[in-house]
Design a protein around this motif. Structure first.
Motif, short mmCIF file in Angstrom:
data_model
loop_
_atom_site.label_atom_id
_atom_site.label_comp_id
_atom_site.label_asym_id
_atom_site.label_seq_id
_atom_site.Cartn_x
_atom_site.Cartn_y
_atom_site.Cartn_z
N LEU A 1 2.14 135.43 24.99
CA LEU A 1 1.64 135.74 26.32
C LEU A 1 0.12 135.64 26.37
CD1 LEU A 1 3.80 138.87 27.21
CD2 LEU A 1 4.08 136.53 28.04
N ASN A 2 -0.37 135.27 27.55
CA ASN A 2 -1.80 135.13 27.78
C ASN A 2 -2.14 135.86 29.07
OD1 ASN A 2 -3.83 133.60 29.62
ND2 ASN A 2 -4.42 132.97 27.57
N TYR A 3 -3.25 136.59 29.06
CA TYR A 3 -3.82 137.14 30.28
C TYR A 3 -5.23 136.57 30.40
CZ TYR A 3 -5.85 140.14 33.78
OH TYR A 3 -6.48 140.59 34.92
N SER A 4 -5.47 135.82 31.46
CA SER A 4 -6.79 135.22 31.70
C SER A 4 -7.42 135.85 32.92
CB SER A 4 -6.67 133.71 31.93
OG SER A 4 -6.26 133.06 30.77
N ASN A 5 -8.72 136.13 32.82
CA ASN A 5 -9.47 136.72 33.93
C ASN A 5 -10.68 135.85 34.21
OD1 ASN A 5 -11.73 138.56 35.04
ND2 ASN A 5 -9.84 139.65 35.44
N VAL A 6 -10.85 135.50 35.48
CA VAL A 6 -11.97 134.67 35.91
C VAL A 6 -12.72 135.42 37.01
CG1 VAL A 6 -12.67 132.47 36.93
CG2 VAL A 6 -10.69 132.56 35.42
N LYS A 7 -14.04 135.48 36.87
CA LYS A 7 -14.89 136.08 37.90
C LYS A 7 -15.91 135.03 38.33
CE LYS A 7 -18.18 139.74 38.89
NZ LYS A 7 -18.95 140.86 38.34
N TYR B 1 -21.75 134.66 43.32
CA TYR B 1 -22.73 133.81 44.00
C TYR B 1 -23.85 134.71 44.49
CZ TYR B 1 -24.73 130.49 47.28
OH TYR B 1 -25.59 129.66 47.96
N ASP B 2 -25.07 134.36 44.15
CA ASP B 2 -26.24 135.12 44.58
C ASP B 2 -26.96 134.32 45.65
OD1 ASP B 2 -28.25 136.96 44.80
OD2 ASP B 2 -29.29 136.34 42.98
N GLU B 3 -26.91 134.81 46.87
CA GLU B 3 -27.57 134.14 47.99
C GLU B 3 -29.06 134.41 47.93
OE1 GLU B 3 -28.52 131.85 50.75
OE2 GLU B 3 -26.37 132.01 50.48
N THR B 4 -29.84 133.40 47.66
CA THR B 4 -31.29 133.57 47.51
C THR B 4 -32.01 133.68 48.84
OG1 THR B 4 -31.58 131.17 47.37
CG2 THR B 4 -31.33 132.38 45.30
N TRP B 5 -31.37 133.39 49.94
CA TRP B 5 -32.03 133.45 51.26
C TRP B 5 -32.08 134.88 51.79
CZ3 TRP B 5 -33.83 128.83 53.39
CH2 TRP B 5 -33.52 127.72 52.63
N GLY B 6 -31.33 135.79 51.18
CA GLY B 6 -31.46 137.19 51.54
C GLY B 6 -30.53 137.72 52.59
N PHE B 7 -29.81 136.90 53.32
CA PHE B 7 -28.97 137.44 54.38
C PHE B 7 -27.54 137.71 53.94
CE2 PHE B 7 -28.91 132.86 54.90
CZ PHE B 7 -27.58 132.57 55.05
N MET B 8 -27.11 137.19 52.82
CA MET B 8 -25.75 137.48 52.36
C MET B 8 -25.73 138.38 51.14
SD MET B 8 -23.53 134.00 52.84
CE MET B 8 -22.20 134.68 51.91
N GLY B 9 -26.77 138.37 50.33
CA GLY B 9 -26.76 139.14 49.10
C GLY B 9 -25.85 138.50 48.07
N GLU B 10 -25.49 139.29 47.07
CA GLU B 10 -24.60 138.79 46.02
C GLU B 10 -23.16 139.08 46.38
OE1 GLU B 10 -23.56 139.71 41.41
OE2 GLU B 10 -25.66 139.76 41.97
N SER B 11 -22.30 138.12 46.13
CA SER B 11 -20.87 138.34 46.34
C SER B 11 -20.12 137.78 45.15
CB SER B 11 -20.40 137.69 47.64
OG SER B 11 -20.61 136.30 47.60
N SER B 12 -18.95 138.35 44.90
CA SER B 12 -18.15 137.88 43.78
C SER B 12 -16.67 138.10 44.07
CB SER B 12 -18.54 138.60 42.49
OG SER B 12 -18.18 139.95 42.55
N VAL B 13 -15.87 137.35 43.35
CA VAL B 13 -14.43 137.49 43.43
C VAL B 13 -13.88 137.27 42.02
CG1 VAL B 13 -14.04 135.04 44.01
CG2 VAL B 13 -12.34 136.77 44.66
N SER B 14 -12.85 138.04 41.67
CA SER B 14 -12.24 137.85 40.36
C SER B 14 -10.73 137.80 40.52
CB SER B 14 -12.66 138.96 39.40
OG SER B 14 -12.19 140.20 39.85
N ASP B 15 -10.10 137.18 39.53
CA ASP B 15 -8.65 137.04 39.56
C ASP B 15 -8.14 137.03 38.13
OD1 ASP B 15 -6.09 136.66 40.59
OD2 ASP B 15 -6.29 134.47 40.67
N GLY B 16 -7.03 137.68 37.92
CA GLY B 16 -6.38 137.69 36.61
C GLY B 16 -4.98 137.15 36.73
N ARG B 17 -4.57 136.37 35.74
CA ARG B 17 -3.25 135.76 35.74
C ARG B 17 -2.59 135.89 34.37
NH1 ARG B 17 -2.43 132.48 40.58
NH2 ARG B 17 -3.99 133.45 41.92
#
Length: 160
Positions: A92-98, A101-117
């Protein structure tokens, strides 16, 4: 219960418990990974082999990708003599990916998403006995998971 204790006793008598470290390459992430593994004898020609791989983070078009995997494999040795150990692996394998994205323009900030399978590992490997406590090895496995990933690894194990 007696059979299990007998198998454990004979496995410990073989003194084939090993821990190791290795480098890996994942075809889907296209990055090098650093890993640790172990091998615990269960019965003759069969070991339980857990491992952990952390892939070097990469950045594409402002997106940072972090990927790691945990594996719980069983290795069955077809050839296990003084010079070479040839085995098939499955597990068995469990893989996690994150992805962040860091928005350098300042209006979105940093956002992230992760998923494990959860997936399945199929492959094989070789141990090379060089006449010491250090045992070089090479392994190739395919992870059956969404897009799939071929992982090639090489490193050393130390007999405990």
């Amino acid at each position: 219960m007696m059979i299990a204790l007998g198998a454990l006793g004979s496995a410990q008598a073989q003194n084939d418990t090993r821990i190791g470290a290795f480098l890996a390459y994942g075809s889907e992430i296209e990055s090098l990974g650093i890993g640790v593994n172990a091998a615990f004898p269960v019965i003759e020609n069969l070991t339980v082999a857990p491992s952990l791989i952390y892939y070097v983070p990469k950045e594409n078009y402002g997106f940072k990708i972090n990927w790691w995997e945990i594996n719980a494999n069983a290795n069955y040795y077809f050839v296990n003599n003084e010079a070479l150990g040839l085995y098939a692996l499955g597990g068995l394998n469990y893989s996690n990916v994150k992805v962040s994205y860091d928005e350098t323009w300042g209006f979105m900030g940093e956002s992230s998403v992760s998923d494990g399978r959860v997936g399945l590992n199929l492959g094989g490997g070789l141990n090379f006995d060089i006449g010491s406590n250090i045992l070089p090895f090479a392994e190739l496995k395919y992870v059956l998971i969404d897009g799939g990933q071929l992982v090639a690894a090489a490193g050393v194990k130390v007999n405990l």
